[in-house]
Design an enzyme around this catalytic site. Structure first.
Site, PDB file in Angstrom:
ATOM      1  N   HIS A  32      37.077  37.207 -75.261  1.00  0.00           N
ATOM      2  CA  HIS A  32      36.604  37.396 -76.668  1.00  0.00           C
ATOM      3  C   HIS A  32      35.957  36.375 -77.172  1.00  0.00           C
ATOM      4  O   HIS A  32      36.205  34.790 -77.463  1.00  0.00           O
ATOM      5  CB  HIS A  32      37.082  38.469 -77.874  1.00  0.00           C
ATOM      6  CG  HIS A  32      36.846  38.538 -79.073  1.00  0.00           C
ATOM      7  ND1 HIS A  32      37.091  37.319 -79.911  1.00  0.00           N
ATOM      8  CD2 HIS A  32      35.463  39.061 -79.863  1.00  0.00           C
ATOM      9  CE1 HIS A  32      35.859  38.108 -81.162  1.00  0.00           C
ATOM     10  NE2 HIS A  32      35.795  38.738 -80.656  1.00  0.00           N
ATOM     11  N   SER A  33      35.155  36.795 -77.488  1.00  0.00           N
ATOM     12  CA  SER A  33      33.741  35.186 -77.606  1.00  0.00           C
ATOM     13  C   SER A  33      33.662  34.252 -77.132  1.00  0.00           C
ATOM     14  O   SER A  33      33.577  34.366 -75.807  1.00  0.00           O
ATOM     15  CB  SER A  33      34.472  35.417 -79.393  1.00  0.00           C
ATOM     16  OG  SER A  33      33.982  34.007 -80.500  1.00  0.00           O
ATOM     17  N   LEU A  34      34.436  32.945 -77.650  1.00  0.00           N
ATOM     18  CA  LEU A  34      35.023  31.866 -76.687  1.00  0.00           C
ATOM     19  C   LEU A  34      35.408  32.004 -75.975  1.00  0.00           C
ATOM     20  O   LEU A  34      35.565  31.713 -74.399  1.00  0.00           O
ATOM     21  CB  LEU A  34      34.740  30.596 -77.773  1.00  0.00           C
ATOM     22  CG  LEU A  34      34.853  28.945 -77.221  1.00  0.00           C
ATOM     23  CD1 LEU A  34      34.168  28.788 -76.656  1.00  0.00           C
ATOM     24  CD2 LEU A  34      35.659  28.424 -78.171  1.00  0.00           C
ATOM     25  N   SER A  84      36.003  34.487 -73.790  1.00  0.00           N
ATOM     26  CA  SER A  84      35.026  34.884 -72.570  1.00  0.00           C
ATOM     27  C   SER A  84      34.357  33.563 -71.515  1.00  0.00           C
ATOM     28  O   SER A  84      34.497  33.772 -70.416  1.00  0.00           O
ATOM     29  CB  SER A  84      34.506  35.967 -72.768  1.00  0.00           C
ATOM     30  OG  SER A  84      32.927  35.248 -73.570  1.00  0.00           O
TER      31      SER A  84
END
Length: 603
Positions: free
Chosen positions: A292-294, A296
């Protein structure tokens, strides 16, 4: 304790052995209950030990919606008093609880619990019977409590989930463990709703999701103390929030702390994988990863720097002589056509000359192939100019070398490539990555899922304007970029592969098999020719030739003000049935298992 755990506890206790010595796995094997210590301990992550009670006596007030168990010690006192009353037929017995509350056993069917008038004080005030009494109950019979039946024992696939910035992962400031628990619970309900036939035929069990936490390791390095020294005293809460969350992005772009982060993520996933195999020795399924977010971006950088196993290299060399070699020969033909030397295509094809071999050619080699002086000079000049351009690009500041590409596979790491006679520049996806020693994973992920991901933005900022359509992650063949339309952190990937064609991301079908009403009313059906053209777009090999970008459908209330719901859009994935269903669909599709009913609009 779920009923499956109770049955396992009974099965684990041999005759004549003290039951309290048993350790019982519960909650799908993610917790162990130590019966002797009456403790519930998390297996895969750090968590405060919780108390376990053997419940035999309960109470419930008028406003309570469930029965609450007494402590085991007091339950034993109640049981002893109850048995004496039954044996001697002497009732109206009074007992005082540890909190100085009064319990009266009127008869087997009427037992009540009274609140004290006042709490205990220094003068030893005695509680009296007053207030509305609570009902006291012995045993669990006829208690309208939903005891969970437990999760399927069979695990078909394992997914590691990596969080983004900060210790909190959703708008309620919950941890990654709590958010992944939600994601797992939604997956169990989606399996029952959309894979019922496969469940009834016992072809599937469930998918296990395990959280991966890197934030606590990063902030235990002492960096928080250093930041505290230089942080201004004003607007303290805001500055603390920034230090604990937003700065994680800057930490990842620092070579020192980037190394800490990638080491933590890789070692934690490897540790969890080995521990999972030890506890599930019969597991034969695959492993996927989600970020999720960073998180990824961290996973993407790790995956671009993985190395395929040597035996796979040998296999790919043999197999790629039909794919890579044939593709390489076609590239050589394109080069010869561009140089107006098409008449020599057969000569190069006979010599099995691909692009890589062409760039290794000397004048002597070309002369031995029977190429005349004029064409030789053209070819050598082309090789020289292209090699020079590659050297200049490789020497550019911040270039990360050839990480993430396989030896002997030029299409995956060529900095420049010619396509349809135009000069299109492809940069290595490792360009601009922070200089770090990227660890290797102990497994090859089946699919990589990115939720609300800034990968596209980071690649662009690093200088990667285009991704070569022939590029794929070295050890992972699947890649899905899933985002909410109002997510301010999410960026697309497909336009970096196909920049010359404008097309929408794939709309994720609603889990109930329809498009949301407000989207149906405002959407105009595109002509059939346009729909066919979009479906035939080649988005490269990053997801095995399949679409990469998938957009969720916003809720009706969200469509009123996209700015108001922007933050919620970035944190919605943990409880999104549509997201979970896509993850399950793609995972089980690799095992040849499909949904009971295909969803409209799905690929």
């Amino acid at each position: 304790m779920p009923t499956d755990a109770v049955l396992r506890a009974r099965a684990l206790v041999p005759a004549g052995r003290d039951k309290e010595d048993v350790v019982v796995p519960t909650s799908g094997g993610r917790y162990d209950v130590h019966l002797k210590e009456r403790q519930r301990v998390a297996v895969y992550w750090e968590e405060e030990v919780s108390e376990v009670r053997r419940c035999t006596w309960f109470y419930k007030g008028d406003k309570d919606n469930k029965y609450i168990p007494y402590s085991e010690t007091f339950s034993e006192e109640l049981e002893e008093a109850y048995m004496i009353a039954v044996t001697l037929d002497e009732w109206k017995k009074k007992l005082e609880s540890p909190s100085r509350e009064i319990i009266i056993l009127h008869n087997p069917k009427l037992m009540v619990h009274y609140h004290p008038v006042a709490t205990s004080d220094d003068w030893g005030s005695t509680p009296t019977e007053q207030g509305r009494p609570r009902t006291v109950k012995r045993g669990v019979e006829n208690i309208a409590a939903e005891i969970p039946s437990g999760e399927p024992l069979q695990i078909d696939h394992l997914v590691f989930v990596v969080h983004g910035i900060g210790p909190a992962c959703d708008i309620r400031f919950r941890s990654i463990v709590q958010c992944v628990n939600d994601f797992r619970n939604v997956s169990l309900s989606m399996l029952q709703a959309h894979f019922k036939r496969a469940q009834e035929e016992q072809r599937i069990g469930r998918v296990e999701f395990l959280p991966v936490n890197w934030h606590s390791s990063l902030h235990s390095t002492g960096v928080d103390v250093d930041l505290e020294r230089i942080t201004l005293p004003s607007i303290n809460r805001l500055r603390h929030f920034i230090n604990d969350t937003i700065l994680d992005v800057f930490f990842y772009n620092s070579s020192t702390y980037c190394q800490t982060i990638v080491d933590t993520v890789a070692s934690e996933m490897n540790r969890l994988y080995q521990l999972f195999l030890q506890r599930n020795p019969l597991f034969k399924g695959g492993v996927s990863i989600a970020g999720h977010s960073l998180g990824s971006l961290i996973l993407f950088d790790l995956l671009t720097n993985q190395k395929a196993a040597p035996e796979e290299d040998e296999h790919s060399e043999e197999g790629s002589r039909t794919t890579s070699s044939n593709r390489g020969i076609e590239e050589v033909k394109d080069i010869l056509k561009k140089l107006e030397l098409s008449e020599y295509c057969d000569v190069f094809e006979k010599e099995k000359m691909d692009r890589q071999a062409l760039f290794l050619c000397t004048e002597k080699n070309l002369k031995e192939m029977g190429i005349p002086l004029g064409p030789r000079m053209k070819i050598l000049h082309y090789i020289s100019s292209k090699t020079e351009m590659q050297d200049q690009s490789a020497a550019a500041p911040g270039h990360s070398g050839e990480r993430g590409a396989e030896p002997g596979s030029p299409p995956q790491r060529d900095l420049d490539s010619t396509d349809d006679g135009g000069n299109c520049q492809y940069r290595d996806v490792g360009l601009g990555q922070v200089s770090a020693n990227y660890p290797q994973l102990n497994y090859k992920p089946t699919i990589f899922f990115a939720f609300g991901s800034p990968i596209g933005m980071f690649l662009t900022v690093r200088g990667v304007k285009r991704i070569n359509p022939n590029y794929s992650l070295p050890t992972c063949k699947g890649f899905f970029n899933i985002f909410h339309p109002f997510d301010p952190v999410a960026y697309r990937i497909e336009p970096m592969i196909v920049p010359d064609v404008e097309f929408e991301p794939m709309l994720l079908p609603h889990h109930k098999g329809r498009k949301r009403m407000h989207l149906e009313t405002k959407a105009e059906e595109p002509p059939a020719a346009v729909k066919e053209e979009v479906s035939l777009i080649n988005v490269g090999r990053l997801n095995g030739g399949n679409r990469i970008d998938y957009v969720l459908q916003e809720k009706p209330i969200e469509s009123f003000n996209e700015y108001l719901f922007a933050l919620q859009g970035h944190l919605c994935y943990w409880e999104s049935e549509d997201t979970v269903l896509l993850v399950l669909k793609e995972i089980y599709q690799t095992q040849g298992i499909t949904l009971d009913q295909p969803l409209p609009g799905s690929q």
